[in-house]
Design an enzyme around this catalytic site. Structure first.
Site, short mmCIF file in Angstrom:
data_model
loop_
_atom_site.label_atom_id
_atom_site.label_comp_id
_atom_site.label_asym_id
_atom_site.label_seq_id
_atom_site.Cartn_x
_atom_site.Cartn_y
_atom_site.Cartn_z
N GLY A 61 123.46 17.81 103.95
CA GLY A 61 123.91 16.85 104.95
C GLY A 61 122.87 16.29 105.90
CE LYS A 162 115.11 14.06 95.61
NZ LYS A 162 115.16 15.31 96.40
#
Length: 206
Positions: A61, A162
């Site tokens: 998170g 990513k």
């Protein structure tokens, strides 16, 4: 007691002595990855008050924490992950696979016809140690994220993901260029030098 391998000992030593790990603990972020997003956002201004975004593979998170602070009460952050994630103020979390219809239906209900400005994705597969299969699994996740972004982003929206350089990288870049007006690379300082990870930023969705 399990005996640690040299590589796991090296990782532990690096982790314990990592500047960004200490900063994350001090600043209340759940992972050092928060500083990667903060640095990219400082340059590209992707997240600002009022931004509506989805965070794919959000657990634990830290990116959602950053996003919630930056969007403020006028924006919206939707976090999706198969794994559980402890609640974060200002973040709507959906636990489930974002490929599945019921999860997508929950997301679309929460989105409530608002235009989606941004999709961010810091996902990586659980690494097996087999470089070839790990790379393939990583790009499979990236492809799923790109498909989600292409379906849900507003025209002109942005996508930050990513990836790991290697097999499939050029093909993925080409796929992003078909969807976004510009595709740029980002390697934040918080990304470890030895890592092949890099972030691709697609802007101006067609």
């Amino acid at each position: 007691m399990a005996v640690r391998s040299k590589s796991s000992k090296a990782w532990l030593h690096e982790h314990v002595n990592d500047h960004y790990v200490h900063m994350a603990q001090k600043d209340g972020y759940r992972a050092r990855a928060a500083y990667k997003l903060l640095e990219i956002n400082e340059k590209d201004k992707l997240i600002k008050p009022g931004t509506v975004l989805a965070d794919l593979g959000s657990a634990p998170g830290s990116w959602s924490q950053v996003a919630a602070k930056l969007t403020g009460t006028s924006g919206a952050v939707f976090a999706l992950d198969i794994l559980p994630m402890e609640a974060i103020g200002g973040v709507s979390f959906i636990q489930g696979d974002f490929r599945e219809n019921d999860v997508l239906a929950q997301f679309e209900t929460l989105l409530d016809n608002r235009p989606l400005d941004l999709v961010i994705c810091d996902m990586a597969p659980n690494m097996s140690g087999n470089a070839v299969s790990d790379q393939a699994r990583s790009f499979y996740l990236c492809e799923l994220a790109l498909d989600f972004a292409s379906q849900h982003l507003k025209t002109g929206g942005s996508f930050l993901v990513k990836v790991f350089q290697g097999a499939g990288y050029q093909e993925y870049m080409a796929a992003m260029r078909e969807i976004f007006g510009t595709v740029q690379t980002r390697k934040p300082e918080a990304s470890r030098n030895r890592s092949s990870e890099i972030y691709l930023l697609g802007k101006n969705k067609r």
